[in-house]
Each structure stands twice: as C-alpha cells, then as structure tokens.
Design an enzyme around this catalytic site. Structure first.
Site, PDB file in Angstrom:
ATOM      1  N   PRO A   1       8.888  -3.941  -0.309  1.00  0.00           N
ATOM      2  CA  PRO A   1      10.107  -3.685   0.468  1.00  0.00           C
ATOM      3  C   PRO A   1       9.931  -3.990   1.954  1.00  0.00           C
ATOM      4  CG  PRO A   1       9.669  -1.869  -1.041  1.00  0.00           C
ATOM      5  CD  PRO A   1       8.469  -2.763  -1.092  1.00  0.00           C
TER       6      PRO A   1
ATOM      7  N   ASP B   1      -2.579  -2.194   9.616  1.00  0.00           N
ATOM      8  CA  ASP B   1      -2.637  -2.207   8.153  1.00  0.00           C
ATOM      9  C   ASP B   1      -3.175  -3.517   7.581  1.00  0.00           C
ATOM     10  OD1 ASP B   1      -1.610   0.347   8.100  1.00  0.00           O
ATOM     11  OD2 ASP B   1       0.446  -0.268   7.627  1.00  0.00           O
TER      12      ASP B   1
ATOM     13  N   ALA C   1      10.407  -3.371   5.785  1.00  0.00           N
ATOM     14  CA  ALA C   1      10.552  -2.171   6.628  1.00  0.00           C
ATOM     15  C   ALA C   1      10.606  -0.912   5.777  1.00  0.00           C
ATOM     16  CB  ALA C   1      11.796  -2.272   7.515  1.00  0.00           C
ATOM     17  N   GLY C   2       9.760  -0.882   4.729  1.00  0.00           N
ATOM     18  CA  GLY C   2       9.780   0.234   3.799  1.00  0.00           C
ATOM     19  C   GLY C   2       8.578   1.148   3.882  1.00  0.00           C
ATOM     20  N   GLY C   3       7.650   0.902   4.805  1.00  0.00           N
ATOM     21  CA  GLY C   3       6.479   1.760   4.926  1.00  0.00           C
ATOM     22  C   GLY C   3       5.373   1.434   3.949  1.00  0.00           C
ATOM     23  N   MET C   4       5.429   0.233   3.332  1.00  0.00           N
ATOM     24  CA  MET C   4       4.409  -0.153   2.354  1.00  0.00           C
ATOM     25  C   MET C   4       3.556  -1.329   2.810  1.00  0.00           C
ATOM     26  SD  MET C   4       6.190   0.379  -1.363  1.00  0.00           S
ATOM     27  CE  MET C   4       4.580   0.135  -2.131  1.00  0.00           C
TER      28      MET C   4
ATOM     29  N   SER D   1       2.141  -6.673   6.841  1.00  0.00           N
ATOM     30  CA  SER D   1       0.677  -6.738   6.949  1.00  0.00           C
ATOM     31  C   SER D   1       0.083  -7.518   5.789  1.00  0.00           C
ATOM     32  CB  SER D   1       0.093  -5.323   6.984  1.00  0.00           C
ATOM     33  OG  SER D   1       0.539  -4.626   8.128  1.00  0.00           O
ATOM     34  N   ALA D   2       0.650  -7.349   4.583  1.00  0.00           N
ATOM     35  CA  ALA D   2       0.190  -8.128   3.431  1.00  0.00           C
ATOM     36  C   ALA D   2       0.455  -9.610   3.646  1.00  0.00           C
ATOM     37  CB  ALA D   2       0.880  -7.641   2.161  1.00  0.00           C
TER      38      ALA D   2
ATOM     39  N   GLY E   1       4.340  -4.466   3.895  1.00  0.00           N
ATOM     40  CA  GLY E   1       4.653  -5.817   3.443  1.00  0.00           C
ATOM     41  C   GLY E   1       4.332  -6.885   4.467  1.00  0.00           C
TER      42      GLY E   1
ATOM     43  N   LYS F   1       0.839  -1.211   0.000  1.00  0.00           N
ATOM     44  CA  LYS F   1       0.000   0.000   0.000  1.00  0.00           C
ATOM     45  C   LYS F   1       0.865   1.249   0.000  1.00  0.00           C
ATOM     46  CE  LYS F   1       0.938   1.014   4.479  1.00  0.00           C
ATOM     47  NZ  LYS F   1       1.611   2.267   4.949  1.00  0.00           N
TER      48      LYS F   1
END
Length: 328
Positions: A109, A151, A111-114, A118-119, A116, A23
C-alpha cells in the site's frame, strides 16, 4: 578507475528483475526528539509477502514507470521517488555514467506504513547493482540504503530484525515459525511526518496534564524492546506474539484518524476468534492483524471484505530484496 569500469569485462545484462518485501513493525517504541529533528526508535521489523517488483533496463537517462496502484498520480516519477534516488545514489557511488529505466509494480500500500517506498529503493539498489555489474556487497548497499531512508536497509535484509537509532541500525532477531497476517487497507494514506507531529502533540498534552512529567518520562525513556517480546518470538506461537504487539506511534495515527482504533477493537472483538493481535503498521493507516492459522487469516480477510473493506493476506517472515531474473 570506477567500479563500473573494473566490472566492464563481464557479460552485460539486458534486464534485471528484483523483488523486495514490505514490512510490519511488530514492536515500535518512540523516544525523545533529537536535535536533528528525528526520534530515537527501537523497533522489531518483520518482512511480509507483499512485494514491490522492480525491473531495471539500460537507458541513457534515469526514468521510471509505476503500475499496480489505483491512482498513479500518488507516486512521483521524479527525484522524489525513492527508487529513482536510489539508482542515482548508486551511480554516483560507483562512477557509473549511464542511466536506467525502472519499471516498478507496486503491491505494498502507498503511504500505508508498510515501507513500500523503501522496498522500491531497496529493489532499485539491488537491480542496478546487478545490471551495471558494479559489484557492491550487501554491507555497502546497506550504507547507501540508509542514506535514502530508515526502512531501506531492512527491506534489503528481510526476515525479522531489531532496528535502533532511526531504525536503520539492524540486528537479526531470533524467531521461530511462520506468521499469518491480514492487512486492512485504508482508502487514504497517512503522511509519516504528520503522524510524528501528531504523536508529539499527544506527548505534549500528556506533559501538561502531568506537571511532574512522570507519564511522559514513562513513555519516552530510552526505548528498548523488552525481553518478554523476544521470548514471544522464540516461542513460535502466534498467540504469544499477538499479545506482545506494540506500537507507541499509534497515538499519532489515532489522533489523526480515530476510526483506526475503533477498527482494531471491532476486528479483534472479545477475543476467542482467529485474530490474536492487531496493530497499526508503522505510521499507518494500514492495520495488521495476526491470526492463529492460515485458515483463520483467510476467514478474517473474507469477513473484512464483506464489510466493504480492502483486506490483503500475507505471511512472514520472508527474505529481503533479491534477484528474481536476470537476462543477458
């Protein structure tokens, strides 16, 4: 009788493959720190076409393997892993007494704030629910996901949605069009708790510099997504949305890694190019750049790769966690 026992007369599945999206936070407003240690949030999520693939197969115990990352040691393979925890939460909630092996291939990524991790959790919930024939509906999976992380429910839902509370209370958002993104990765991730601590430090310094507290109240009043933002989503125009992108948590990310702010300015330049907006994705350090067109996004990604950076292409919105294949 457990849910698993009620479903036992169905044909058992051997393997389930689920795909769950990462996200981008198009808008992220951060409110005051609550008594429970969490900030009130108001955010607009968009699911994008960077995916985590979760393959679940039957096992006596709970095990997990991870691929798709340069350094596998950055991803825990025990109960610290959200996918592992998700499988165990589902088993406990439904009375399932077996195990599962989860094979996770990561494209979001780390620990990239997207989102991952949570997905991964969303993918594991959907995959195990299908594999074990436990039959939970989307609402119940959402409840279990919210226990795991703020998330996770959005990765189950996908699309574009407004999140409130800790970000896990979701309302689908009306939007039009397809949006083209370039995601600029960083070699080293950022800890979300560390970014929030840095954000709190910035806010405390603002208060010290303004004894009346006007600046802090202006930034930390109960946060709401402004009506103008929803108008930009409904326009379907990348330029309109790009001008509306906002992430208050950036203050913490910039505090920890000042080069991120400089990169945003450098990539966007003086305007007039294909990039119409740039923002830190969630807590960072991934930077998300919105482009006017697919061709413009392709050229921007190539330009960034020419700088020696890792740049990924994606589009949104896309659907939430879903079954790709189920083998009996």
């Amino acid at each position: 009788m457990s849910i698993a026992e009620e479903q036992s007369d169905e044909q058992p599945l051997r393997r389930v493959h689920v795909r769950a999206p990462g996200k981008v936070n198009l808008f992220l407003g951060v409110g005051d720190l609550d008594d429970d240690g969490y900030h009130e949030l108001s955010t607009v999520f968009q699911a994008v076409s960077l995916y985590e693939d979760v393959i679940a197969t039957h096992a006596d115990d709970f095990t997990i393997s991870v691929s798709g990352v340069a350094d596998p040691s950055t991803v825990p393979l025990d109960d610290r892993n959200l996918a592992m925890r998700a499988a165990k939460v589902l088993a406990a909630a439904t009375g399932y007494d077996g195990g599962v092996h989860l094979d996770v291939h990561k494209s979001v990524p780390v620990a990239g704030g997207m989102g991952g991790g949570s997905a991964d959790a969303a993918g594991a919930l959907v995959a195990c629910n299908e594999l074990w024939r436990t039959g939970l509906d989307h609402g119940r999976l959402h409840e279990l996901g919210a226990r795991l992380g703020a998330d996770v429910p959005f990765s189950l839902m996908g699309g574009t949605a407004v999140g409130s509370g800790r970000g896990d209370v979701l309302t689908p958002a009306l939007s039009r069009g397809r949006y083209e993104w370039v995601l600029l990765l960083d070699d080293e991730g950022l800890s979300t708790p560390a970014v929030y601590r840095a954000f709190d430090m910035v806010m405390a310094e603002d208060l010290q510099s303004d004894p009346e507290g006007h600046a802090q109240r202006r930034r930390l009043d109960p946060v709401q997504v402004p009506p103008s933002f929803f108008e930009s989503l409904l326009s379907g125009e990348a330029f309109e949305l790009g001008q509306s992108l906002r992430n208050q948590l950036e203050a913490g990310s910039f505090r920890l890694r000042p080069a991120l702010e400089e990169l945003i300015d450098e990539v966007i330049g003086g305007g007039g190019g294909p990039v119409v907006g740039g923002i830190v994705s969630g807590s960072g350090p991934t930077l998300a750049f919105l482009c006017e067109s697919a061709e413009g996004a392709d050229s921007t990604a190539e330009r960034l790769r020419g700088w020696g950076r890792t740049a990924l292409r994606a589009h949104g919105p896309v659907r939430g966690a879903h079954v790709v294949a189920a083998d009996d």
